[in-house]
Design a protein around this motif. Sequence first.
Motif, PDB file in Angstrom:
ATOM      1  N   MET A 170       1.229  -1.104  -0.009  1.00  0.00           N
ATOM      2  CA  MET A 170      -0.580  -0.410  -0.381  1.00  0.00           C
ATOM      3  C   MET A 170       0.753   1.005   0.130  1.00  0.00           C
ATOM      4  O   MET A 170      -0.116   2.390  -1.057  1.00  0.00           O
ATOM      5  CB  MET A 170      -0.923   0.101   1.085  1.00  0.00           C
ATOM      6  CG  MET A 170      -2.118  -1.171   1.119  1.00  0.00           C
ATOM      7  SD  MET A 170      -2.764  -0.719   2.959  1.00  0.00           S
ATOM      8  CE  MET A 170      -3.481   0.917   3.166  1.00  0.00           C
ATOM      9  N   LEU A 171       2.124   1.067   0.338  1.00  0.00           N
ATOM     10  CA  LEU A 171       2.767   2.605   0.823  1.00  0.00           C
ATOM     11  C   LEU A 171       3.671   2.360  -0.423  1.00  0.00           C
ATOM     12  O   LEU A 171       5.091   3.085   0.095  1.00  0.00           O
ATOM     13  CB  LEU A 171       3.426   2.809   2.356  1.00  0.00           C
ATOM     14  CG  LEU A 171       1.870   2.868   3.829  1.00  0.00           C
ATOM     15  CD1 LEU A 171       2.648   2.735   4.746  1.00  0.00           C
ATOM     16  CD2 LEU A 171       1.426   3.685   3.202  1.00  0.00           C
TER      17      LEU A 171
ATOM     18  N   VAL B 207       9.495   3.128   6.631  1.00  0.00           N
ATOM     19  CA  VAL B 207       8.405   4.600   6.002  1.00  0.00           C
ATOM     20  C   VAL B 207       9.265   4.949   6.655  1.00  0.00           C
ATOM     21  O   VAL B 207       9.409   6.496   6.961  1.00  0.00           O
ATOM     22  CB  VAL B 207       6.848   4.018   5.765  1.00  0.00           C
ATOM     23  CG1 VAL B 207       6.084   5.793   6.330  1.00  0.00           C
ATOM     24  CG2 VAL B 207       6.709   3.254   4.783  1.00  0.00           C
TER      25      VAL B 207
ATOM     26  N   THR C 196       4.817   7.591  -3.455  1.00  0.00           N
ATOM     27  CA  THR C 196       3.792   8.989  -3.296  1.00  0.00           C
ATOM     28  C   THR C 196       3.227   9.012  -1.895  1.00  0.00           C
ATOM     29  O   THR C 196       3.843   9.642  -0.374  1.00  0.00           O
ATOM     30  CB  THR C 196       2.624   9.930  -3.817  1.00  0.00           C
ATOM     31  OG1 THR C 196       2.877   9.877  -5.314  1.00  0.00           O
ATOM     32  CG2 THR C 196       2.373  11.203  -3.709  1.00  0.00           C
ATOM     33  N   SER C 197       2.626   8.139  -0.829  1.00  0.00           N
ATOM     34  CA  SER C 197       2.249   8.155   0.262  1.00  0.00           C
ATOM     35  C   SER C 197       3.617   7.833   1.179  1.00  0.00           C
ATOM     36  O   SER C 197       3.223   8.149   2.157  1.00  0.00           O
ATOM     37  CB  SER C 197       1.001   6.752   0.199  1.00  0.00           C
ATOM     38  OG  SER C 197       2.076   5.834  -0.251  1.00  0.00           O
ATOM     39  N   THR C 198       4.506   6.784   0.840  1.00  0.00           N
ATOM     40  CA  THR C 198       5.831   6.858   1.690  1.00  0.00           C
ATOM     41  C   THR C 198       6.610   8.310   2.130  1.00  0.00           C
ATOM     42  O   THR C 198       6.543   8.484   3.164  1.00  0.00           O
ATOM     43  CB  THR C 198       6.371   6.061   0.866  1.00  0.00           C
ATOM     44  OG1 THR C 198       6.569   4.413   1.042  1.00  0.00           O
ATOM     45  CG2 THR C 198       8.144   5.870   1.843  1.00  0.00           C
ATOM     46  N   ARG C 199       6.222   8.903   0.815  1.00  0.00           N
ATOM     47  CA  ARG C 199       7.158  10.397   0.486  1.00  0.00           C
ATOM     48  C   ARG C 199       6.199  11.516   1.805  1.00  0.00           C
ATOM     49  O   ARG C 199       5.718  11.414   2.302  1.00  0.00           O
ATOM     50  CB  ARG C 199       7.084  10.762  -0.520  1.00  0.00           C
ATOM     51  CG  ARG C 199       8.685  10.217  -1.198  1.00  0.00           C
ATOM     52  CD  ARG C 199       8.479  10.914  -2.275  1.00  0.00           C
ATOM     53  NE  ARG C 199       7.969  10.779  -3.402  1.00  0.00           N
ATOM     54  CZ  ARG C 199       7.510  10.633  -4.250  1.00  0.00           C
ATOM     55  NH1 ARG C 199       8.317   8.894  -4.583  1.00  0.00           N
ATOM     56  NH2 ARG C 199       6.603  10.838  -5.336  1.00  0.00           N
ATOM     57  N   ILE C 200       5.094  10.800   1.641  1.00  0.00           N
ATOM     58  CA  ILE C 200       3.450  11.744   2.795  1.00  0.00           C
ATOM     59  C   ILE C 200       4.600  11.754   3.758  1.00  0.00           C
ATOM     60  O   ILE C 200       4.465  12.649   4.580  1.00  0.00           O
ATOM     61  CB  ILE C 200       1.978  11.742   2.116  1.00  0.00           C
ATOM     62  CG1 ILE C 200       2.421  12.217   0.401  1.00  0.00           C
ATOM     63  CG2 ILE C 200       1.803  12.389   2.761  1.00  0.00           C
ATOM     64  CD1 ILE C 200       1.474  11.723  -0.161  1.00  0.00           C
ATOM     65  N   ILE C 201       3.927  10.229   4.190  1.00  0.00           N
ATOM     66  CA  ILE C 201       4.151   9.496   5.377  1.00  0.00           C
ATOM     67  C   ILE C 201       5.603  10.534   6.379  1.00  0.00           C
ATOM     68  O   ILE C 201       5.706  11.290   7.198  1.00  0.00           O
ATOM     69  CB  ILE C 201       4.183   8.893   5.835  1.00  0.00           C
ATOM     70  CG1 ILE C 201       2.587   8.390   5.150  1.00  0.00           C
ATOM     71  CG2 ILE C 201       3.841   8.107   7.421  1.00  0.00           C
ATOM     72  CD1 ILE C 201       2.472   6.863   5.396  1.00  0.00           C
ATOM     73  N   TYR C 202       6.579  10.439   5.024  1.00  0.00           N
ATOM     74  CA  TYR C 202       8.326  11.054   6.214  1.00  0.00           C
ATOM     75  C   TYR C 202       7.822  11.961   5.910  1.00  0.00           C
ATOM     76  O   TYR C 202       8.665  13.046   7.367  1.00  0.00           O
ATOM     77  CB  TYR C 202       9.099  10.105   4.950  1.00  0.00           C
ATOM     78  CG  TYR C 202      10.355  10.706   4.919  1.00  0.00           C
ATOM     79  CD1 TYR C 202      10.880   9.618   6.180  1.00  0.00           C
ATOM     80  CD2 TYR C 202      11.283  11.657   4.465  1.00  0.00           C
ATOM     81  CE1 TYR C 202      12.479   9.882   6.564  1.00  0.00           C
ATOM     82  CE2 TYR C 202      12.531  11.674   5.203  1.00  0.00           C
ATOM     83  CZ  TYR C 202      13.039  11.592   5.649  1.00  0.00           C
ATOM     84  OH  TYR C 202      14.561  10.543   6.887  1.00  0.00           O
TER      85      TYR C 202
END
Length: 132
Positions: free
Chosen positions: A46-47, A95, A50-56
Amino acid sequence: PNRSPAFFQADADRSDDILSGVVVFILGIAMLFICLFGLVTVLQKMLLGTSTRIIYKATNVNGYLAMLIGAGITMVVQSSSVTTSVLTPLVGIGVLNLEQMLPLTLGANIGTTVTGLMAALLSNANAMQVAL
């Protein structure tokens, strides 16, 4: 005839109880590992991207602010275990860094303490003494 397992019988002895406890413990540990492995696998799929960069970026903040975020999340969900259990797989899949998770976890523990103190304030003096 129909017989129930030994640990449900009134005449079960200590060895039956120990055997039952060991079996349930091993099954519980196996289920824990299987579920955590499944959670990490699903999160990895799932991650990606883009979502990994947003969470980071969202968690790459000052340590004191991260502690406040951890405390806030814990006060909302009422459990530091939930907060920590959500963060741990994120570290496992890369992440989050451990350096990012530490202040969030400390904040989660502080949030649990504050939540307990707030609950004790609404009760009698004995509850406050227990909370402290």
